[in-house]
Design a protein around this motif. Structure first.
Motif, PDB file in Angstrom:
ATOM      1  N   THR A 195       0.811  -1.222   0.000  1.00 51.03           N
ATOM      2  CA  THR A 195       0.000   0.000   0.000  1.00 51.03           C
ATOM      3  C   THR A 195       0.847   1.276   0.000  1.00 51.03           C
ATOM      4  O   THR A 195       0.310   2.375   0.039  1.00 51.03           O
ATOM      5  N   ASN A 196       2.154   1.132  -0.038  1.00 53.55           N
ATOM      6  CA  ASN A 196       3.038   2.298  -0.076  1.00 53.55           C
ATOM      7  C   ASN A 196       3.962   2.224  -1.290  1.00 53.55           C
ATOM      8  O   ASN A 196       4.184   1.146  -1.866  1.00 53.55           O
ATOM      9  N   ASP A 197       4.526   3.373  -1.665  1.00 55.32           N
ATOM     10  CA  ASP A 197       5.506   3.386  -2.748  1.00 55.32           C
ATOM     11  C   ASP A 197       6.697   2.521  -2.349  1.00 55.32           C
ATOM     12  O   ASP A 197       7.111   2.516  -1.180  1.00 55.32           O
ATOM     13  N   PRO A 198       7.288   1.796  -3.305  1.00 53.39           N
ATOM     14  CA  PRO A 198       8.466   0.976  -2.974  1.00 53.39           C
ATOM     15  C   PRO A 198       9.631   1.863  -2.531  1.00 53.39           C
ATOM     16  O   PRO A 198       9.832   2.948  -3.077  1.00 53.39           O
ATOM     17  N   SER A 199      10.374   1.383  -1.564  1.00 54.83           N
ATOM     18  CA  SER A 199      11.505   2.170  -1.052  1.00 54.83           C
ATOM     19  C   SER A 199      12.804   1.825  -1.765  1.00 54.83           C
ATOM     20  O   SER A 199      13.838   2.441  -1.485  1.00 54.83           O
ATOM     21  N   SER A 200      12.761   0.828  -2.649  1.00 53.61           N
ATOM     22  CA  SER A 200      13.975   0.434  -3.370  1.00 53.61           C
ATOM     23  C   SER A 200      13.576  -0.303  -4.644  1.00 53.61           C
ATOM     24  O   SER A 200      12.423  -0.733  -4.797  1.00 53.61           O
ATOM     25  N   PHE A 201      14.556  -0.473  -5.539  1.00 53.53           N
ATOM     26  CA  PHE A 201      14.305  -1.251  -6.757  1.00 53.53           C
ATOM     27  C   PHE A 201      13.930  -2.683  -6.402  1.00 53.53           C
ATOM     28  O   PHE A 201      13.025  -3.267  -7.009  1.00 53.53           O
ATOM     29  N   GLU A 202      14.602  -3.237  -5.411  1.00 56.58           N
ATOM     30  CA  GLU A 202      14.328  -4.612  -5.014  1.00 56.58           C
ATOM     31  C   GLU A 202      12.880  -4.750  -4.530  1.00 56.58           C
ATOM     32  O   GLU A 202      12.211  -5.747  -4.823  1.00 56.58           O
ATOM     33  N   GLU A 203      12.390  -3.756  -3.814  1.00 58.37           N
ATOM     34  CA  GLU A 203      11.010  -3.824  -3.334  1.00 58.37           C
ATOM     35  C   GLU A 203      10.022  -3.681  -4.497  1.00 58.37           C
ATOM     36  O   GLU A 203       8.960  -4.298  -4.483  1.00 58.37           O
ATOM     37  N   PHE A 204      10.387  -2.878  -5.506  1.00 56.98           N
ATOM     38  CA  PHE A 204       9.549  -2.765  -6.692  1.00 56.98           C
ATOM     39  C   PHE A 204       9.439  -4.123  -7.396  1.00 56.98           C
ATOM     40  O   PHE A 204       8.361  -4.535  -7.832  1.00 56.98           O
ATOM     41  N   VAL A 205      10.567  -4.815  -7.493  1.00 60.51           N
ATOM     42  CA  VAL A 205      10.553  -6.143  -8.121  1.00 60.51           C
ATOM     43  C   VAL A 205       9.677  -7.099  -7.307  1.00 60.51           C
ATOM     44  O   VAL A 205       8.842  -7.829  -7.872  1.00 60.51           O
ATOM     45  N   GLU A 206       9.839  -7.085  -5.988  1.00 57.50           N
ATOM     46  CA  GLU A 206       9.041  -7.980  -5.126  1.00 57.50           C
ATOM     47  C   GLU A 206       7.551  -7.679  -5.274  1.00 57.50           C
ATOM     48  O   GLU A 206       6.716  -8.589  -5.363  1.00 57.50           O
ATOM     49  N   MET A 207       7.210  -6.405  -5.252  1.00 56.24           N
ATOM     50  CA  MET A 207       5.814  -6.002  -5.381  1.00 56.24           C
ATOM     51  C   MET A 207       5.232  -6.495  -6.705  1.00 56.24           C
ATOM     52  O   MET A 207       4.133  -7.081  -6.747  1.00 56.24           O
ATOM     53  N   THR A 208       5.981  -6.256  -7.782  1.00 55.72           N
ATOM     54  CA  THR A 208       5.481  -6.628  -9.108  1.00 55.72           C
ATOM     55  C   THR A 208       5.329  -8.137  -9.237  1.00 55.72           C
ATOM     56  O   THR A 208       4.327  -8.639  -9.778  1.00 55.72           O
ATOM     57  N   GLN A 209       6.290  -8.873  -8.734  1.00 55.08           N
ATOM     58  CA  GLN A 209       6.201 -10.335  -8.807  1.00 55.08           C
ATOM     59  C   GLN A 209       5.027 -10.850  -7.971  1.00 55.08           C
ATOM     60  O   GLN A 209       4.362 -11.818  -8.363  1.00 55.08           O
ATOM     61  N   ALA A 210       4.774 -10.201  -6.838  1.00 57.40           N
ATOM     62  CA  ALA A 210       3.640 -10.616  -6.003  1.00 57.40           C
ATOM     63  C   ALA A 210       2.314 -10.395  -6.727  1.00 57.40           C
ATOM     64  O   ALA A 210       1.390 -11.215  -6.646  1.00 57.40           O
ATOM     65  N   VAL A 211       2.225  -9.277  -7.454  1.00 55.11           N
ATOM     66  CA  VAL A 211       1.012  -9.000  -8.233  1.00 55.11           C
ATOM     67  C   VAL A 211       0.879 -10.009  -9.370  1.00 55.11           C
ATOM     68  O   VAL A 211      -0.223 -10.515  -9.657  1.00 55.11           O
ATOM     69  N   MET A 212       1.993 -10.343 -10.011  1.00 52.66           N
ATOM     70  CA  MET A 212       1.962 -11.270 -11.150  1.00 52.66           C
ATOM     71  C   MET A 212       1.587 -12.699 -10.711  1.00 52.66           C
ATOM     72  O   MET A 212       1.061 -13.468 -11.513  1.00 52.66           O
ATOM     73  N   VAL A 213       1.849 -13.019  -9.462  1.00 56.58           N
ATOM     74  CA  VAL A 213       1.414 -14.323  -8.962  1.00 56.58           C
ATOM     75  C   VAL A 213      -0.109 -14.386  -8.930  1.00 56.58           C
ATOM     76  O   VAL A 213      -0.725 -15.392  -9.280  1.00 56.58           O
ATOM     77  N   LYS A 214      -0.720 -13.272  -8.527  1.00 63.01           N
ATOM     78  CA  LYS A 214      -2.188 -13.221  -8.467  1.00 63.01           C
ATOM     79  C   LYS A 214      -2.823 -12.996  -9.836  1.00 63.01           C
ATOM     80  O   LYS A 214      -4.003 -13.287 -10.042  1.00 63.01           O
ATOM     81  N   HIS A 215      -2.026 -12.419 -10.765  1.00 65.42           N
ATOM     82  CA  HIS A 215      -2.535 -12.156 -12.121  1.00 65.42           C
ATOM     83  C   HIS A 215      -1.496 -12.693 -13.124  1.00 65.42           C
ATOM     84  O   HIS A 215      -0.805 -11.908 -13.794  1.00 65.42           O
ATOM     85  N   PRO A 216      -1.393 -13.986 -13.239  1.00 68.66           N
ATOM     86  CA  PRO A 216      -0.309 -14.573 -14.059  1.00 68.66           C
ATOM     87  C   PRO A 216      -0.414 -14.274 -15.553  1.00 68.66           C
ATOM     88  O   PRO A 216       0.556 -14.478 -16.284  1.00 68.66           O
ATOM     89  N   GLU A 217      -1.538 -13.758 -15.988  1.00 66.46           N
ATOM     90  CA  GLU A 217      -1.701 -13.487 -17.417  1.00 66.46           C
ATOM     91  C   GLU A 217      -1.142 -12.126 -17.830  1.00 66.46           C
ATOM     92  O   GLU A 217      -1.090 -11.831 -19.037  1.00 66.46           O
ATOM     93  N   ILE A 218      -0.724 -11.307 -16.880  1.00 67.27           N
ATOM     94  CA  ILE A 218      -0.323  -9.934 -17.216  1.00 67.27           C
ATOM     95  C   ILE A 218       1.186  -9.775 -17.329  1.00 67.27           C
ATOM     96  O   ILE A 218       1.954 -10.636 -16.890  1.00 67.27           O
ATOM     97  N   ASN A 219       1.595  -8.645 -17.935  1.00 70.09           N
ATOM     98  CA  ASN A 219       2.990  -8.204 -17.877  1.00 70.09           C
ATOM     99  C   ASN A 219       3.189  -7.436 -16.575  1.00 70.09           C
ATOM    100  O   ASN A 219       2.266  -6.769 -16.087  1.00 70.09           O
ATOM    101  N   GLY A 220       4.402  -7.495 -16.057  1.00 69.88           N
ATOM    102  CA  GLY A 220       4.672  -6.697 -14.865  1.00 69.88           C
ATOM    103  C   GLY A 220       4.833  -5.226 -15.210  1.00 69.88           C
ATOM    104  O   GLY A 220       4.339  -4.344 -14.509  1.00 69.88           O
TER     105      GLY A 220
END
Length: 534
Positions: A195-220
């Motif tokens: 629910t917050n902006d990522p504080s690092s590139f690594e957190e952005f990657v983690e966030m995006t991968q977590a979303v892609m797990v729930k929506h496997p049909e999308i691009n990150g």
């Protein structure tokens, strides 16, 4: 906008009223009477056809309601001109102009980004007589004169003359704050626990991968076009978010893309690609394909969607009928760079220019300048955004309120103006002034208020990328030749490559030496010292 690019505001419509030069206009029904004293005798006596090439202009002239575009009709009538549209698109605009120049078929007026993107070509065309120099005395064109008095414009002079009109995007370089922001599905991020902006590139990657797990049909991640991929550098080496920038290292100015500080962002882009987050087709797609995928619910985040137009809202709603765009789409404030600070993109207040063919005779040139002077006037710039006061909007308690019904929009009402009015300026900053009409579409009104709120937040919390425009715009023979380099494409080749990305990039930069890189660095540093640029 590029940079460019570039983001066209959905210039909604155009106005009936028409006041040239001094704003001494007087409304009469749906028309505004021009101050005839401001128009030369010639302008009133002889109709002139002006061919104009600006992005997608033909589409406006071919729209079903084109004949009823009151603004364009009045504009042509009052200036006694007829506009001949010459089509260019975002996919062919740079190549077409070069072909037309080579075959002596340039339109009378055309928009492009030559002085800013290819200063060597700008100098060549000016000296070869391909493009027309503006008069030294612009007092007859007060609105143009105001632009040419800006310090940021002065480096574009060639031997004391201007050969173009900068197309202003913002009043100030720091107002580009949202132009390299990241749009993302904040509803999907919240669903994944972020629910917050990522504080690092690594957190952005983690966030995006977590979303892609729930929506496997999308691009990150998708991108409007390849140049918007440079957004990535705001989180590591913000100067390289603008590939034309130069930085001072060890007492010497060098192009930012030759700095070792570029490595982090390049490695991050390769990581996004190899991890399947970055759209695998980003390198071969057409401009705006990445935005379309995002609006269609096919990607979590997109680089290059600073503002949302009414057409794009409609596109999103059709693809996501149960989702509120104002609630689901957010701006992601990019993570801090190496120094712990968050940065925003900067550019000169303009990124493109308007040119005149040198074939124009004095009569046509005068009329073309009058047209351009009107298009950049304060009076005109309100019209495409708000429409006609009393017809399309009214002012209450200092706010502009739309009078359009839910099934009306200014773009449909004034289709030619929608695709023509930005010939003079992009005027992207108008929305931040608070003068833009409150949209009659409630969802769009919420989105636009979100744009204003985020702009103010970023301006308050973030720092404009530290770019020295005096050096960036400096013209020397060898530096001008570097304009032929395609740094963005070279970075893209590294991103999709197989070898070590840093080794690949070092090899590419070494290859730039054979194209005059070191000569350019020497010339620039000599000129900077000579001019006393700090």
């Amino acid at each position: 906008m590029n940079k460019k690019k570039k983001t066209i505001l959905a210039l909604a419509g155009l106005l009936v009223a028409f006041s040239i030069l001094s704003g001494c206009s007087k409304e009469s029904g749906n028309k505004t009477q021009v101050n005839e004293g401001a128009i030369s005798e010639d302008t009133q006596s002889k109709q002139i056809e002006l061919s104009v090439a600006v992005w997608d202009i033909q589409t406006g002239f071919e729209a079903p309601n084109a004949a009823n575009d009151t603004i364009n009709n009045n504009l042509e009538s009052q200036l006694n001109i007829s506009i001949k549209p010459i089509q260019i698109t975002w996919n062919d605009w740079m190549d077409k102009i070069k072909v037309w120049a080579a075959s002596n078929q340039l339109p009378d007026i055309f928009a492009n980004a030559i002085a800013t993107d290819n200063p060597g070509l700008y100098q060549t065309w000016a000296k070869q007589g391909v493009i027309k120099a503006l008069p030294e005395d612009l007092s007859a064109y007060p609105n143009l004169q105001k632009i040419f008095s800006l310090p940021s414009v002065q480096p574009l002079k060639i031997d004391g003359k201007f050969y173009m009109i900068p197309r202003m995007t913002y009043a100030d370089s720091s107002d580009w704050a949202l132009d390299r922001s990241i749009r993302y599905r904040k509803d999907w991020a919240a669903e994944a626990g972020y629910t917050n902006d990522p504080s690092s590139f690594e957190e952005f990657v983690e966030m995006t991968q977590a979303v892609m797990v729930k929506h496997p049909e999308i691009n990150g991640l998708t991108t409007n076009n390849k140049s918007y991929l440079m957004t990535q550098f705001l989180g590591s080496f913000p100067e390289l978010s603008n590939t034309r920038s130069w930085v001072k290292e060890d007492g010497k100015w060098i192009p930012s893309y030759t700095s070792t500080k570029a490595y982090t962002g390049i490695e991050q882009l390769r990581t996004l690609y190899t991890n399947g987050i970055l759209d695998k087709d980003f390198a071969i797609q057409k401009d705006a394909d990445g935005v379309s995928k995002f609006l269609a619910g096919q990607s979590f985040a997109v680089y290059g969607l600073p503002l949302l137009t009414i057409d794009q809202l409609s596109q999103f709603e059709k693809a996501n009928p149960t989702v509120s765009a104002s609630k689901a789409i957010g701006y992601m404030n990019i993570w801090p760079a190496a120094d712990g600070k968050r940065y925003t993109f900067v550019e000169t207040p303009y990124w493109s220019e308007t040119y005149f063919s040198n074939k124009l005779d004095d009569v046509k040139f005068e009329r073309a300048l009058k047209l351009m002077d009107y298009l950049v006037s304060d009076e005109y710039l309100v019209l495409p955004q708000n429409g006609i006061e009393g017809t399309d909007y009214k002012v209450e308690d200092g706010k502009s309120i739309s009078l359009l019904s839910d099934d009306q929009n200014l773009g449909d009402k004034y289709p030619i103006t929608k695709n023509f009015s930005f010939l003079g300026q992009w005027n992207n900053g108008f929305i931040y002034t608070g003068k833009k009409v409150v949209n009659s579409n409630a969802e769009m009104a919420k989105i636009e208020q979100g744009v204003i709120d985020t702009f103010n937040k970023f301006k308050k919390e973030d720092i404009p990328a530290p770019i020295n425009f005096d050096v960036m715009l400096l013209s020397t023979p060898a530096k001008n030749k570097l304009g032929s380099l395609n740094v963005v494409d070279d970075i893209v080749n590294v991103v999709i490559g197989k070898d070590d990305p840093i080794a690949q990039w070092k090899k590419i930069v070494e290859g730039y030496n054979s194209k005059g890189l070191q000569a350019a660095i020497n010339e620039v540093n000599e000129e900077v010292t000579k001019q006393g640029i700090q």
